[in-house]
Write a protein that holds these residues in place. Structure first.
Motif, PDB file in Angstrom:
ATOM      1  N   GLU A  43       0.827  -1.206   0.000  1.00 36.44           N
ATOM      2  CA  GLU A  43       0.000   0.000   0.000  1.00 36.44           C
ATOM      3  C   GLU A  43       0.866   1.263   0.000  1.00 36.44           C
ATOM      4  N   GLU A  46       2.436   1.777  -3.413  1.00 38.68           N
ATOM      5  CA  GLU A  46       1.446   2.316  -4.357  1.00 38.68           C
ATOM      6  C   GLU A  46       1.078   3.759  -4.032  1.00 38.68           C
ATOM      7  N   SER A  47       0.737   4.046  -2.770  1.00 36.66           N
ATOM      8  CA  SER A  47       0.243   5.387  -2.418  1.00 36.66           C
ATOM      9  C   SER A  47       1.329   6.457  -2.546  1.00 36.66           C
ATOM     10  N   LYS A  49       3.776   6.212  -4.642  1.00 38.22           N
ATOM     11  CA  LYS A  49       4.272   6.104  -6.025  1.00 38.22           C
ATOM     12  C   LYS A  49       5.785   5.841  -6.055  1.00 38.22           C
ATOM     13  N   GLN A  51       7.457   3.180  -7.049  1.00 35.53           N
ATOM     14  CA  GLN A  51       7.973   2.586  -8.286  1.00 35.53           C
ATOM     15  C   GLN A  51       8.241   3.671  -9.327  1.00 35.53           C
TER      16      GLN A  51
END
Length: 168
Positions: A43, A46-47, A49, A51
């Motif tokens: 999470e 993803e949140s 960012k 990557q």
């Protein structure tokens, strides 16, 4: 250091081969605490960012290293993906003679003078590998690039017959 967590990705045929009466056993299989920790990590990736940040920072770092390559003849190649980066050092761009002693000295100076840890790798120990955490950004890349520029600019002659190998 961390939570034991794994995943298995397989084909349906291999998965069905476990349906033969024998039970599959795994010490950490289904540990809810580890699963929650793994989900929390995903999470955050993803949140925040991370990557995308790694991709952008890695491209920036390799681009700046390519600029540095034009000024420092020891840099033979730059390669990598995301934040993972390898800098190959050679004594001669035509013959590609590995700059093993120089890499050992560069790695030592980065550590001793700048507190930057790198790894020596490659068949001839002539590749410096940079593999920072995902939070590594442009600011940290600039610190690394500045330190590497200083080390390369002041390297001088390194006698390949009398160097001490830098363990990493």
């Amino acid at each position: 250091n961390g939570m034991p967590l794994a995943a298995v990705v397989t084909t349906k045929a291999i998965s069905e081969s476990f349906c033969n009466g024998m039970e599959y056993f795994n010490t950490f299989g289904g540990n809810p605490v580890c699963c929650a920790a793994g989900l929390a990590v995903l999470e955050v990736i993803e949140s925040e960012k991370l990557q995308e940040r790694a991709r952008i920072t890695g491209e920036y770092l390799r681009g700046r290293l390519r600029e540095m390559q034009k000024k420092h003849g020891l840099i033979g190649d730059i390669r990598g993906a995301g934040l993972f980066c390898g800098i190959e050092f050679v004594r001669d761009l035509k013959t590609r003679e590995p700059a093993t002693a120089e890499v050992s000295e560069i790695c030592s100076r980065l550590k001793n003078s700048h507190n930057i840890l790198t790894t020596v790798d490659g068949k001839f120990d002539n590749v410096i590998v940079i593999k920072p955490p995902m939070l590594f950004g442009r600011k940290e890349a600039d610190i690394l690039l500045s330190a590497l520029t200083e080390v390369l600019s002041n390297l001088g002659f390194i006698d390949p017959d009398s160097y001490s190998h830098t363990p990493t």
